[in-house]
Design an enzyme around this catalytic site. Structure first.
Site, PDB file in Angstrom:
ATOM      1  N   ASP A 199      -7.208   1.976   7.767  1.00 28.51           N
ATOM      2  CA  ASP A 199      -5.783   2.431   7.492  1.00 28.51           C
ATOM      3  C   ASP A 199      -5.652   3.918   8.237  1.00 28.51           C
ATOM      4  O   ASP A 199      -4.746   4.768   7.613  1.00 28.51           O
ATOM      5  CB  ASP A 199      -5.701   2.292   6.031  1.00 28.51           C
ATOM      6  CG  ASP A 199      -4.130   2.607   5.842  1.00 28.51           C
ATOM      7  OD1 ASP A 199      -3.070   2.429   6.801  1.00 28.51           O
ATOM      8  OD2 ASP A 199      -3.807   3.081   4.804  1.00 28.51           O
ATOM      9  N   GLU A 235       0.843  -1.142   0.114  1.00 30.99           N
ATOM     10  CA  GLU A 235      -0.055  -0.057   0.037  1.00 30.99           C
ATOM     11  C   GLU A 235       0.934   1.212   0.208  1.00 30.99           C
ATOM     12  O   GLU A 235       0.637   2.289  -0.786  1.00 30.99           O
ATOM     13  CB  GLU A 235      -0.949  -0.014   1.267  1.00 30.99           C
ATOM     14  CG  GLU A 235      -1.966   0.912   1.272  1.00 30.99           C
ATOM     15  CD  GLU A 235      -1.476   2.427   1.930  1.00 30.99           C
ATOM     16  OE1 GLU A 235      -2.126   3.456   1.439  1.00 30.99           O
ATOM     17  OE2 GLU A 235      -0.547   2.467   2.351  1.00 30.99           O
TER      18      GLU A 235
HETATM   19 ZN   LIG Z   1      -1.360   2.807   5.712  1.00 35.05          ZN
END
Ligand SMILES: [Zn+2]
Ligand SMILES: *[C@@H]1O[C@H](CO)[C@@H](O)[C@H](O)[C@H]1NC(C)=O
Ligand SMILES: *[C@@H]1O[C@H](CO)[C@@H](O)[C@H](O)[C@H]1NC(C)=O
Ligand SMILES: *[C@@H]1O[C@H](CO)[C@@H](O)[C@H](O)[C@H]1NC(C)=O
Ligand SMILES: *[C@@H]1O[C@H](CO)[C@@H](O)[C@H](O)[C@H]1NC(C)=O
Length: 467
Positions: free
Chosen positions: A360, A332
């Protein structure tokens, strides 16, 4: 109840008795609301197990064992491979179903040795962290005078002073999303006006002299110059020196380089649906991290609660009608690379994706969910959130967030992200400070409960969320 609504319910009831033809109308909201409220007991059981039962602190303990054992895990690194193996084994050992790895190719940037030393006006070593995808310096480093600017506008105004210099950005922190452009594009903007390197004040509202790294992107057609972040303290000091007319000279050495893309995996575990196994509620966080600290907050917390949610459902002997699928994304931090490949590999089945979820932005005390979806889907999600009244996490906000689920939401799949009391998130983000010390077991219990209740209930409703 209006005549219209009564009619609608009647018609819907009639249709539901048979198979569902094209153009099938969804259940009216009142019926949905009643259906959702029937889950209050199950929601309470999940909450109790997570907060007071044998699962108390489990997501925290699992995350601590994982990050203490593996440490940080940069895209393309051996540590990320170890992390994937660790999680694969742990998910299997937990008794989850269909645990498997899905291959992806990920960027492989290596930091190498790096240092920045002030030679003038005094000998002073700066803490730096090279930015992801940066090129290195020539052997022996770059020695150059510094031009300090507070903004891209100032850089443009002073373009004729930039040639051959190291541009230092001392931009004030406004918000992450507004200020991060200095990290992502600062090098190319400096190179455009002839700079030989750029140093960027870390994107954080709070600092104890620690640099915060992150990915950056070179623009096409512009020379690629070395770039690193420096601390707020050093950026401000150099700005003060420059304002006093003091000449600043730095020696920057960076061994950074980009190797060919590496083999990696998205890590998957499921609880298979009892009636519509092909239909999916997806929970996720990213397994990779920056190569500093432990990656406990970004995004170990999201990983831990996305695993824990399935464990809670399993431990209660529950099996929803649709499949609960946890995906731990690779790479990511390098630009949502693992999730983008997952999307390409699975978008053929997009009509079977009921809800995509990502955490996140930290697993601090939960406040609610950020949600992207149709008005009808939102109305149902509001009812689902009412099941979390016992822990006061009922708020359903606008705009689901998350690099890794964005493509799905843009293509019309309802998406949800966890909103927590994240005011300190960017204090630790991408720095040595991102360790287990930031995490709190009680807060993680709450996040796990929210994640499990929402995922389970949505996966078990008679119908998928309307698009
Ligand atoms: Zn992250
Ligand atoms: C969970 O963590 C809290 C806070 O650290 C602690 O007080 C409690 O005893 C822990 N519970 C278990 C079962 O370890
Ligand atoms: C600067 O300080 C370092 C560490 O004390 C020392 O090794 C180095 O020789 C000094 N450089 C100059 C130019 O004084
Ligand atoms: C699409 O869904 C079907 C039915 O569940 C499954 O067999 C197939 O593997 C899926 N394809 C992809 C690319 O996920
Ligand atoms: C419930 O949450 C809201 C919003 O986060 C907060 O303002 C309120 O103080 C909380 N109430 C209780 C009883 O904790």
């Amino acid at each position: 109840m209006t005549v219209y609504l009564t009619l609608l319910i009647l018609v819907a009831g009639l249709i539901q008795g048979h198979c569902r033809p094209e153009g099938y109308k969804h259940k009216p909201l009142e019926e949905m609301s009643k259906e959702v409220s029937n889950y209050a007991d199950i929601a309470q059981k999940i909450i109790e197990l997570a907060m007071y039962g044998k699962a108390q602190n489990r997501s925290y303990e699992r995350l601590a064992a994982f990050t203490d054992t593996i440490g940080h895990r940069l895209s393309g690194s051996k540590n990320l491979d170890l992390a994937i193996k660790y999680m694969y084994n742990a998910l299997k050992q937990d008794g989850l179903e269909n645990v498997h790895l899905e291959p992806v190719k990920v960027p492989h940037w290596v930091r190498g040795e790096e240092s920045a030393v002030m030679l003038l006006p005094r000998n002073h070593t700066l803490s730096i962290l090279g930015l992801g995808s940066s090129v290195g310096t020539p052997k022996g480093g770059i020695e150059a005078e510094v031009l300090v600017v507070e903004s891209f506008d100032e850089l443009k105004r002073r373009a004729n002073e930039a040639k051959g210099k190291i541009v230092v950005y001392n931009q004030p922190f406004v918000s992450y999303s507004e200020t991060v452009v200095y990290r992502t594009s600062g090098a190319s903007e400096a190179a455009r006006v002839g700079a030989v390197a750029s140093l960027i004040r870390s994107i954080t509202p709070f600092s104890i002299d620690s640099p915060h790294t992150g990915w950056q992107w070179y623009q096409p057609g512009v020379p690629q110059i070395p770039t690193a972040c420096i601390t707020v303290e050093n950026a401000q000091m150099m700005a003060r020196m420059a304002r006093r007319g003091t000449r600043i000279v730095l020696q920057l050495t960076m061994g950074a380089k980009t190797l060919p893309d590496a083999d990696s995996f998205n890590t998957v575990a499921e609880i298979t649906g009892s009636e519509h196994p092909e239909q999916v509620v997806l929970l996720s966080g990213h397994l990779d991290s920056w190569d500093v600290g432990q990656g406990a907050m970004d995004d170990g917390g999201g990983v831990a609660i996305s695993w824990e949610a399935l464990s809670l459902v399993k431990d209660l002997g529950l099996r929803p009608k649709r499949t609960l699928r946890t995906v731990l994304w690779s790479a990511e931090e390098a630009g949502g690379v693992g999730a983008a490949q997952y999307y390409e590999q699975h978008k053929g089945n997009i009509s079977n994706f009921d809800l995509v979820m990502e955490s996140d932005l930290g697993t601090f005390a939960p406040i609610g969910l950020q949600f992207t979806g149709s008005d009808k889907a939102r109305a149902i999600m509001k009812e689902v959130m009412k099941l979390l009244t016992p822990i006061n996490v009922t708020s359903l906000e606008e705009h689901g967030e998350g690099t890794d689920i964005d493509m799905w939401m843009k293509s019309g799949v309802p998406g949800a992200s966890l909103h927590t009391a994240d005011s300190k998130y960017f204090w630790f983000h991408h720095s040595q400070g991102d360790t287990m010390t930031v995490q709190d077991p009680g807060e993680m219990n709450l996040c796990s409960a929210v994640w499990a209740v929402v995922a389970y209930v949505v996966a078990d409703l008679d119908e998928m969320l309307p698009r």
